[in-house]
Design a protein around this motif. Structure first.
Motif, PDB file in Angstrom:
ATOM      1  N   TYR A 238       0.893  -1.257  -0.058  1.00  0.00           N
ATOM      2  CA  TYR A 238       0.106   0.025  -0.065  1.00  0.00           C
ATOM      3  C   TYR A 238       0.849   1.390  -0.058  1.00  0.00           C
ATOM      4  CZ  TYR A 238      -3.301  -3.359   1.668  1.00  0.00           C
ATOM      5  OH  TYR A 238      -4.201  -4.667   1.661  1.00  0.00           O
ATOM      6  N   LEU A 239       0.564   2.274  -0.631  1.00  0.00           N
ATOM      7  CA  LEU A 239       1.403   3.339  -0.981  1.00  0.00           C
ATOM      8  C   LEU A 239       0.628   4.626  -0.646  1.00  0.00           C
ATOM      9  CD1 LEU A 239       2.828   2.825  -4.514  1.00  0.00           C
ATOM     10  CD2 LEU A 239       3.705   2.213  -2.172  1.00  0.00           C
ATOM     11  N   VAL A 240       0.982   5.495   0.497  1.00  0.00           N
ATOM     12  CA  VAL A 240       0.023   6.371   1.099  1.00  0.00           C
ATOM     13  C   VAL A 240       0.730   7.831   0.676  1.00  0.00           C
ATOM     14  CG1 VAL A 240      -0.595   7.482   3.078  1.00  0.00           C
ATOM     15  CG2 VAL A 240      -1.141   5.090   2.732  1.00  0.00           C
ATOM     16  N   GLU A 241      -0.078   8.753   0.212  1.00  0.00           N
ATOM     17  CA  GLU A 241       0.485  10.082  -0.299  1.00  0.00           C
ATOM     18  C   GLU A 241      -0.345  11.256   0.367  1.00  0.00           C
ATOM     19  OE1 GLU A 241       2.259  12.059  -4.056  1.00  0.00           O
ATOM     20  OE2 GLU A 241       1.196  10.564  -4.317  1.00  0.00           O
ATOM     21  N   ALA A 242       0.311  12.196   0.703  1.00  0.00           N
ATOM     22  CA  ALA A 242      -0.741  13.433   1.230  1.00  0.00           C
ATOM     23  C   ALA A 242       0.020  14.671   0.742  1.00  0.00           C
ATOM     24  CB  ALA A 242      -0.644  13.522   2.661  1.00  0.00           C
ATOM     25  N   ARG A 243      -0.767  15.395  -0.018  1.00  0.00           N
ATOM     26  CA  ARG A 243      -0.407  16.812  -0.752  1.00  0.00           C
ATOM     27  C   ARG A 243      -1.651  17.877  -0.447  1.00  0.00           C
ATOM     28  NH1 ARG A 243       3.677  16.629  -4.220  1.00  0.00           N
ATOM     29  NH2 ARG A 243       4.676  14.476  -4.653  1.00  0.00           N
ATOM     30  N   GLY A 244      -1.272  18.570   0.457  1.00  0.00           N
ATOM     31  CA  GLY A 244      -2.025  19.906   0.423  1.00  0.00           C
ATOM     32  C   GLY A 244      -3.670  19.574   0.794  1.00  0.00           C
ATOM     33  N   GLY A 245      -3.681  18.591   1.687  1.00  0.00           N
ATOM     34  CA  GLY A 245      -4.966  18.139   2.048  1.00  0.00           C
ATOM     35  C   GLY A 245      -5.643  17.048   1.187  1.00  0.00           C
ATOM     36  N   VAL A 246      -4.994  16.686   0.266  1.00  0.00           N
ATOM     37  CA  VAL A 246      -5.412  15.453  -0.600  1.00  0.00           C
ATOM     38  C   VAL A 246      -4.730  14.346  -0.458  1.00  0.00           C
ATOM     39  CG1 VAL A 246      -5.838  14.785  -2.953  1.00  0.00           C
ATOM     40  CG2 VAL A 246      -6.135  17.105  -2.669  1.00  0.00           C
ATOM     41  N   HIS A 247      -5.479  13.327   0.133  1.00  0.00           N
ATOM     42  CA  HIS A 247      -4.729  12.140   0.807  1.00  0.00           C
ATOM     43  C   HIS A 247      -5.313  10.936  -0.245  1.00  0.00           C
ATOM     44  CE1 HIS A 247      -3.539  13.918   4.612  1.00  0.00           C
ATOM     45  NE2 HIS A 247      -4.684  14.757   4.345  1.00  0.00           N
ATOM     46  N   THR A 248      -4.197  10.047  -0.487  1.00  0.00           N
ATOM     47  CA  THR A 248      -4.534   9.130  -1.637  1.00  0.00           C
ATOM     48  C   THR A 248      -4.019   7.723  -0.832  1.00  0.00           C
ATOM     49  OG1 THR A 248      -2.422   9.149  -2.605  1.00  0.00           O
ATOM     50  CG2 THR A 248      -4.165  10.544  -3.614  1.00  0.00           C
ATOM     51  N   LEU A 249      -4.497   6.503  -1.088  1.00  0.00           N
ATOM     52  CA  LEU A 249      -4.151   5.398  -0.861  1.00  0.00           C
ATOM     53  C   LEU A 249      -4.095   4.523  -2.162  1.00  0.00           C
ATOM     54  CD1 LEU A 249      -3.348   3.091   1.075  1.00  0.00           C
ATOM     55  CD2 LEU A 249      -5.859   2.711   1.345  1.00  0.00           C
ATOM     56  N   GLU A 250      -2.932   4.047  -2.521  1.00  0.00           N
ATOM     57  CA  GLU A 250      -2.758   3.519  -3.613  1.00  0.00           C
ATOM     58  C   GLU A 250      -2.309   1.990  -3.367  1.00  0.00           C
ATOM     59  OE1 GLU A 250      -0.348   3.624  -7.831  1.00  0.00           O
ATOM     60  OE2 GLU A 250       0.285   4.902  -6.189  1.00  0.00           O
ATOM     61  N   ILE A 251      -3.308   1.101  -4.206  1.00  0.00           N
ATOM     62  CA  ILE A 251      -2.822  -0.383  -4.251  1.00  0.00           C
ATOM     63  C   ILE A 251      -2.273  -0.625  -5.708  1.00  0.00           C
ATOM     64  CG2 ILE A 251      -3.648  -2.560  -3.644  1.00  0.00           C
ATOM     65  CD1 ILE A 251      -5.839  -1.602  -2.365  1.00  0.00           C
ATOM     66  N   PRO A 252      -0.884  -0.938  -5.909  1.00  0.00           N
ATOM     67  CA  PRO A 252      -0.325  -0.907  -7.115  1.00  0.00           C
ATOM     68  C   PRO A 252      -0.614  -1.943  -7.713  1.00  0.00           C
ATOM     69  CG  PRO A 252       1.415  -0.249  -5.458  1.00  0.00           C
ATOM     70  CD  PRO A 252       0.095  -0.814  -4.609  1.00  0.00           C
ATOM     71  N   ARG A 253      -0.915  -3.328  -7.014  1.00  0.00           N
ATOM     72  CA  ARG A 253      -1.275  -4.550  -7.863  1.00  0.00           C
ATOM     73  C   ARG A 253      -2.359  -5.229  -6.811  1.00  0.00           C
ATOM     74  NH1 ARG A 253       1.119  -7.674 -11.605  1.00  0.00           N
ATOM     75  NH2 ARG A 253       0.754  -9.796 -11.555  1.00  0.00           N
ATOM     76  N   CYS A 254      -3.585  -4.954  -7.249  1.00  0.00           N
ATOM     77  CA  CYS A 254      -4.795  -5.519  -6.295  1.00  0.00           C
ATOM     78  C   CYS A 254      -4.597  -7.022  -6.432  1.00  0.00           C
ATOM     79  CB  CYS A 254      -6.076  -5.097  -6.686  1.00  0.00           C
ATOM     80  SG  CYS A 254      -6.181  -3.282  -6.362  1.00  0.00           S
ATOM     81  N   SER A 255      -5.134  -7.801  -5.153  1.00  0.00           N
ATOM     82  CA  SER A 255      -5.384  -9.117  -4.964  1.00  0.00           C
ATOM     83  C   SER A 255      -6.596  -9.295  -4.281  1.00  0.00           C
ATOM     84  CB  SER A 255      -4.400  -9.729  -4.564  1.00  0.00           C
ATOM     85  OG  SER A 255      -4.244  -9.464  -2.945  1.00  0.00           O
ATOM     86  N   THR A 256      -7.225 -10.501  -4.266  1.00  0.00           N
ATOM     87  CA  THR A 256      -8.518 -10.683  -3.762  1.00  0.00           C
ATOM     88  C   THR A 256      -8.389 -10.375  -2.220  1.00  0.00           C
ATOM     89  OG1 THR A 256      -8.065 -13.031  -3.525  1.00  0.00           O
ATOM     90  CG2 THR A 256      -9.471 -12.164  -5.523  1.00  0.00           C
ATOM     91  N   ASP A 257      -7.224 -10.758  -1.601  1.00  0.00           N
ATOM     92  CA  ASP A 257      -6.967 -10.035  -0.188  1.00  0.00           C
ATOM     93  C   ASP A 257      -7.002  -8.651  -0.006  1.00  0.00           C
ATOM     94  OD1 ASP A 257      -6.443 -12.746   0.397  1.00  0.00           O
ATOM     95  OD2 ASP A 257      -4.143 -12.668   0.118  1.00  0.00           O
ATOM     96  N   ASP A 258      -7.067  -7.905  -0.942  1.00  0.00           N
ATOM     97  CA  ASP A 258      -7.331  -6.456  -0.746  1.00  0.00           C
ATOM     98  C   ASP A 258      -8.774  -6.189  -0.666  1.00  0.00           C
ATOM     99  OD1 ASP A 258      -4.541  -5.721  -0.668  1.00  0.00           O
ATOM    100  OD2 ASP A 258      -4.571  -5.976  -3.033  1.00  0.00           O
ATOM    101  N   THR A 259      -9.924  -6.867  -0.907  1.00  0.00           N
ATOM    102  CA  THR A 259     -11.244  -6.827  -0.766  1.00  0.00           C
ATOM    103  C   THR A 259     -11.452  -6.440   0.905  1.00  0.00           C
ATOM    104  OG1 THR A 259     -11.669  -8.007  -2.719  1.00  0.00           O
ATOM    105  CG2 THR A 259     -13.570  -7.723  -1.119  1.00  0.00           C
TER     106      THR A 259
END
Length: 1341
Positions: free
Chosen positions: A113-134
């Motif tokens: 999981y990759l988390v990024e925060a820029r100026g109040g905008v927050h993102t959570l990125e899953i670069p390669r989803c698997s069924t465990d990410d459900t």
């Protein structure tokens, strides 16, 4: 909702805190509840005002709690695809956002999981989803003024499995069902490529690449990914990226030295990638360049540590120092933090306001002036790291939710234990960052720490933090002397006192300025292209916390040195670009650390930048080199003609290496061909032949895409040559040069890599023991034969002597693969181990069991109702220690053990209990107890929902009322119950006691008061409420209350569900037993069957049947009834409707059936009666009638004109005649009779006289009958008083038809045949409900 709170000023009194807003008693009085709520809100405001003031925070108009301006959105994606969740958060100070997965904090160390925060905008990125990410993902935003959350579900589906469903819409999947996916291959060819960029700080730079795609599919466009030094660059306020229509552009509007580096555009498709790279160099003139790479470390409640990298000073004067600036988020006011320039590249900034967020930047100073400010850092909040862990929500009085801190929760106990394991996690010249292990602590009272220091050998301990209590087990101690030795110890404290000091640390020495690094070693330059040179050098012997290197270049014979890079490089090689072809250059290198630049290295040997000429013939010589210099040249090579390859197949692979040599196998590795041919390489084949032969054998029939292969089936002791062929879509290319002979023979004592799960730590460990070792040997671990360089996911390499371990401290499913290890300076010692998916799954399960041992339980969580309606939750463990800790939860919300609730345990019996003082409907759900005892954990849950919870709640209410009874208050001795009488009457009954004159009894339905016809008998205490016409309309929640000045009691019953069904069943039983035989009652619309019974309602389980076929309500069959009988009516009966009719009244015990045979004479008589009533109804409808307009009495003065007019109707049109006193009225000059349009009849008398007084009768009649109406006319003379005339008592008279009634037959359409059609013998259907009045008020639903 939490109450909005205002800041104020005060100082903490840690030893005298008391909680004054815990509810101790419940009150049923609304006035008392309002007073309580007001006092509670006032107390909370006071507590928070006091608490926030201690944080030394200024009042700001922009202060506000977190708020999501853009919330998370749910997504459904396929497996192996990326996804990014976005949300925007507003608030001041800037809220911190934590991510949760299914309620658990998200583990970011795995790299999944990759988390990024820029100026109040927050993102959570899953670069390669698997069924465990459900899962359900939650973003929790917190600042010092509150918290807010947003949720979204992510559903990951496998291909061809869209129809799967579960709590997140997927089910377990069988791999054999997944078809092989073949991706469309897209070939990318760059038409225009960007070259190196040389710019000055503050200028802009633009990189553009154009390309063609084959095939160019609109729905399969490649993804453009930009990188700087292998770090992904995304669109931001610093960098703008635009991609589309075969063009991708990266623009940097304002260059900083941080922007310098190797930029790569990578076009990514499902089938592969295409990439191109070029260097951007950022220089500065005059004043020094801006510092780079601003980092914030160890942020705490009132300080942060800022670090940076120094600029290159090749063309400028030396750096004299640096200024650090800060700016509070939400403002544009930059303030300087240090009064005098500091010379090292790290500075602790103290005196920050807790809860406020800041930006930081750095400026360099030299003799020419002050540099441009560096790029500002990411915003950082000055917060206690444990701030949000101490927050909790509490429900007060069942109506008020307050977000508060554990600090305010009153607790009874003793001082905490002493901390342990104090370590110096960071040491600098003037400060040390300490961390320690907190003592075991289960109390809800707040705990904080004090730090003490002393000089070694002095014994004088001095407390460091006298003003600011420390809440987190990590803190920086400032203002230390450079190069001195100190000892430190920590005390923990709470409101009950302080602990004993911890064991002091060993001597910790602060750093001394050791100076800049020594100069790097020999610099070797190697020609790369006609405009670039590869520079390599030896690292300095004294690195002194080395940061990186700067490379300078100079044309031979001049002293005009220029910087090749303006950003420190960490490795010892660098490609210098942008050189002039044919020019001769020399190079030098400088090392850099926090204090500055080292001396320059020795200059490299001059090197002329040249390229090869196409068509020319060349010979080549090779030299060996080390730090001492170059060796002798090898013999010249054969002649080579410089011509470009144009063949479609790839060129040869090269650089074959061998490892893991065993008696029957070995591993081959190689480098990919320099020339790929007309398309990308699709695979490789390995061939081998015994030494001295040319009989080549293919080792792998199926090509491999990776660049390694384990060759098996070799003969022990035999020597082999190997070669590799690469292939693409055009075919297999030329083979590589044959390798030197390799003997298939294992080294003596060779061992293999073993894989185990550590029994203590639960780590997965790959272990290898080398059979050879020498001075300088190193163990090189690889995954899939690529060197492991990313240790952020918890990989650790430990080597002791000849033994090395690769440790997975945080293993996950991505760690499947082949792991190899080789030992340098040996005869090729190496081995490998492949971790399969199945083996990793088993090891992960074993690791989890080791790390999370389960505490065995004798009994699971259960409950018991105590007196006063309190509920005791308890469980029993096999064994617990005195250090056991536990928490109770209700519906995922932690329950407080503070008064009036109680929490405790018994070590001797292993019983852990929680007593809830008051149970309400809001507590319905799941109760959980979590236990922690040492390293062991246990959990048990109890589900109380539906009928089980209602039973527990009812018992608690009963016990509470029994407790009230002891206090002599009015109460219910018998709670509300529903009784059904023998006559099917339904009555609510209850009994009250302990009454007095002033006691008031009231009935309610759905909180609306009911005033019964008969007042309750408070003398006997028996109270009844009859429910008339019991049905679904009367269902609902009924409540009875009894109250006086001593208190109030209540009983309620929900007449729905099972209660309603049981009552209706009893009514069906009584009514069915009382049901009479079916009787016939004919109507103008059909034949009606009636069944009289004690009570009937449509909710009873009653069914009607005809010839054993169940009937349902329709236009033909009308089912209904009255409270006294059930009815069914057959509309317009025909021969088909003959037969046996029955009614069945069903209850839970039996059924009652009544029948009637509607056939033969019974049917004929009923049908005749129906036809008669139908005809009478038809005649009644169509006979002549007076609609209106005639008065009963008319008084008129003589000589006036009298006009009697009315409206008549009938079909056919009726005839109208007039009578006077029983005689016909003859039309003459005075009397005029008219009938206009067959509807408007009138009698006109001109010049009336006294003789015209009398009784006039109007007769309206047609063949179906008619009626007569009387009018009394009174004439008086002029001047006389108007007489009072009373109408006659004769009612309207109905005139029967003179002939038998014949109902006209319906007209039929002519048949296609010439013969005329005959009308149907069945009578026409009459409109339902239009006949004579029926005994049944309602026939239709």
């Amino acid at each position: 909702m939490s109450v909005r709170m205002k800041r104020g000023n005060y100082n903490h009194e840690y030893y005298h805190k008391q909680s004054k807003y815990v509810v101790k008693e419940y009150s049923s009085s609304e006035a008392m509840e309002e007073r309580y709520e007001h006092k509670t809100q006032a107390r909370i405001q006071s507590v928070v005002k006091t608490k926030m003031a201690d944080k030394y925070v200024r009042e700001e108009p922009m202060i506000r709690g977190p708020q999501f301006t853009a919330r998370l959105r749910s997504h459904t994606v396929f497996e192996n695809t990326p996804i990014k969740l976005y949300c925007s958060v507003d608030g001041f100070p800037m809220p911190l956002v934590k991510w949760y997965k299914d309620g658990a904090i998200l583990c970011l160390s795995s790299g999944s999981y990759l988390v990024e925060a820029r100026g109040g905008v927050h993102t959570l990125e899953i670069p390669r989803c698997s069924t465990d990410d459900t899962a359900m993902y939650t973003a929790m935003a917190c600042n010092s003024h509150g918290q807010a959350s947003s949720q979204a579900s992510v559903i990951v589906k496998r291909y061809k499995q869209e129809e799967e469903s579960c709590s997140y819409a997927w089910l377990p999947f069988t791999a054999a069902m997944l078809p092989q996916i073949t991706y469309t291959k897209i070939n990318i060819t760059f038409l225009e490529k960007f070259g190196p960029v040389f710019a000055t700080e503050g200028e802009s730079a633009k990189l553009t690449a154009t390309m063609t795609l084959s095939p160019n599919l609109a729905n399969l466009q490649p993804e453009a990914q930009w990188y700087r030094d292998d770090t992904r660059v995304v669109d931001s306020k610093w960098v703008k990226i635009e991609t589309g229509r075969g063009v991708t552009t990266l623009t940097i509007p304002n260059l900083f030295k941080d922007d310098e580096g190797l930029y790569t555009i990578r076009m990514v498709t499902k089938g592969g990638t295409a990439e191109h790279s070029a260097f951007i160099s950022v220089s500065v003139a005059g004043a020094p360049g801006a510092p780079m790479d601003i980092k914030i470390h160890d942020a705490n409640r009132d300080y942060v540590i800022v670090s940076w990298k120094p600029p290159n000073t090749t063309t400028e004067g030396p750096i004299l120092g640096y200024f650090v600036d800060k700016c509070e988020v939400g403002t544009e006011n930059w303030t300087q933090c240090n009064d005098h320039p500091i010379k090292i590249c790290k500075y602790p900034v103290s005196g920050l306001f807790e809860g406020h967020a800041y930006y930081f930047r750095v400026r360099a100073v030299n003799s020419h002036g002050i540099s441009k400010a560096s790029r500002m850092s990411e915003p950082i909040a000055a917060l206690d790291p444990t701030e949000f862990e101490r927050m909790h929500a509490k429900k007060l009085g069942g109506k008020l939710d307050v977000v508060s801190y554990h600090d305010e929760v009153e607790a009874k106990g003793k001082p905490p234990g002493a901390p342990s394991d104090i370590l110096a996690s960071e040491t600098d010249r003037t400060y040390v960052v300490l961390s320690w292990k907190a003592p075991a602590y289960s109390s809800r009272a707040p705990m904080w720490y004090y730090i003490e220091k002393c000089m070694v050998d002095s014994g004088a301990w001095q407390r460091v933090n006298t003003q600011v209590p420390i809440r987190s087990p990590r803190y920086a101690v400032f203002d230390l002397s450079e190069g001195k030795q100190y000892k430190f110890r920590v005390l923990s404290a709470n409101i009950h006192g302080a602990s004993e000091p911890s064991e002091p640390t060993g001597p910790i020495e602060t750093l001394q300025l050791k100076g800049v690094p020594s100069a790097p070693g020999q610099v070797i330059s190697t020609r790369e292209t006609n405009t670039s040179v590869l520079i390599q050098w030896a690292p300095p012997k004294e690195p002194n916390n080395l940061i990186g290197y700067y490379i300078d270049q100079c044309v031979k014979g001049s002293k005009d040195w220029t910087s090749a890079n303006h950003k420190p490089r960490k490795n010892t090689k660098f490609v210098v670009s942008g050189l002039t072809t044919g020019e001769t250059y020399v190079f030098r290198v400088q090392a850099i650390n926090e204090l500055g630049l080292s001396d320059e290295s020795q200059e490299s040997a001059p090197l002329t930048v040249e390229g090869l000429t196409e068509g020319a013939v060349y010979q080549f010589q090779a030299y060996a080199a080390n730090l001492a210099g170059l060796g002798s040249a090898a013999n010249p090579s054969a002649d080579f003609s410089c011509e470009a390859w144009t063949m479609p197949q790839p060129g040869p692979a090269y650089d074959l290496t061998f490892g893991e040599v065993r008696d029957n196998s070995l591993l081959v590795e190689w480098q990919k061909p320099v020339y790929a041919g007309s398309g990308p390489i699709t695979g490789y084949h390995v061939e081998y032949a015994e030494k001295g032969t040319s009989d080549w054998t293919i080792a792998n029939e199926t090509s491999v895409s990776h660049r390694f292969l384990k060759v098996t089936g070799l003969e022990a002791g035999a020597s082999y040559n190997f070669r590799v062929c690469a292939g693409n879509a055009a075919g297999v290319g030329v083979a590589s040069m044959a390798s030197d002979p390799v003997t298939a023979k294992a080294l003596e004592g060779s061992q293999e890599v073993s894989c185990v799960v550590d029994e203590k730590s639960g780590d997965i460990v790959l272990s290898f023991e080398s059979c050879q070792i020498s001075e300088g040997s190193q163990f090189l671990w690889k995954k899939d034969y690529k060197e492991i360089s990313d240790f952020s996911k918890g990989l650790v390499i430990k080597t002791e002597g000849s033994h090395s371990k690769l440790i997975f401290t945080n293993a996950d499913k991505e760690d499947v693969g082949a792991y190899s290890v080789s030992v340098t300076n040996t005869e090729g010692v190496s081995s490998s181990y492949t971790i399969s998916s199945e083996e990793l799954t088993k090891m992960l399960a074993l690791s989890y069991d080791i790390r999370h041992p389960i505490i065995p339980l004798k009994s699971e969580l259960a409950y018991k109702i105590l007196e006063r309606g309190r509920m005791r939750f308890w469980l029993q463990a096999e064994e617990i220690s005195s250090k056991v800790t536990y928490k109770f939860f209700a519906n995922n919300k932690e329950l407080s053990g503070a008064d009036p609730n109680k929490m405790g345990h018994d070590v001797s019996t292993g019983i852990i209990e929680f007593i809830m003082d008051h149970v309400t409907e809001e507590n319905e759900g799941t109760f959980t107890c979590q236990i922690t005892d040492g390293g062991g954990k246990g959990q048990s849950s109890l589900v109380l929902i539906g009928d089980a919870f209602k039973a527990a709640l009812a018992e608690a209410d009963y016990q509470r009322r029994e407790y009230i009874r002891v206090k002599e208050g009015p109460h219910f001795s018998e709670f509300l119950s529903l009784q059904v009488g023998d006559d099917c009457s339904v009555t609510l009954v209850c009994k009250v006691s302990n009454l007095k004159k002033e006691s008031v009894f009231q009935w309610f339905k759905e909180d609306a008061e009911i005033v019964p016809d008969v007042k309750p008998d408070l003398g006997t205490g028996l109270c009844k409420l009859p429910i008339k016409l019991f049905s679904l309309k009367t269902s609902g929640v009924y409540k009875a209350t009894i109250s006086d000045d001593r208190g109030k009691d209540m009983s309620q019953i929900d007449i729905s569900g099972k209660v309603f069904d049981d009552a209706m069943n009893k009514i069906s039983q009584l009514s069915g037993a009382s049901a009479a035989e079916l009787v016939i009652n004919c109507t103008a619309t059909g034949i009606q069957l009636q069944c009289h019974m004690k009570y009937y309602t449509s909710e009873m389980n009653i069914s009607w049947c005809h010839r054993d076929a169940k009937l349902s309500h329709s236009d033909k069959i009308v089912i209904g009834g009255t409270p006294a009988m059930a009815t069914i009516e057959v509309i317009e009966p025909t021969e088909k409707d003959k037969g046996v009719y029955s009614i069945v009244i069903v209850n839970s015990e039996n059924s009652n059936k009544r029948t009637l045979d509607l056939s033969g004479d019974v049917f004929e008589k009923a049908f005749a009666e129906f036809q008669k009533l139908k005809a009478e109804a038809f005649a009644e409808k169509n006979r002549g009638q007076v609609v209106g307009g005639l008065p009963d009495v008319v008084t008129i003065m003589e000589k006036k004109t009298l006009s009697l007019t009315c409206t008549v109707c009938g079909d056919p049109k009726p005839q109208v005649s007039w009578l006077k006193n029983g005689s016909d009225v003859e039309a003459d000059d005075q009397f005029s009779v008219s009938l206009d349009q067959g509807k408007f009849a009138s009698l006109t008398i001109k010049g009336v006289s006294m003789e015209n007084s009398g009784r006039y009768t109007m007769i309206v009649q047609n063949k179906y009958g008619g009626e007569s109406v009387d009018i009394v006319v009174s004439v008086y003379r002029h001047g006389e008083k108007m007489p009072e005339v009373k109408p006659t008592l004769t009612p309207k008279t109905i005139i029967p038809p003179k002939f038998p009634i014949e109902i006209p037959q319906a007209k039929t359409q002519p048949a296609p045949s010439p013969a005329p059609s005959t009308p149907s013998p069945a009578p026409p259907k009459a409109a339902a409900g239009k006949g004579m009045k029926s005994p049944t008020p309602t026939r239709r639903k």
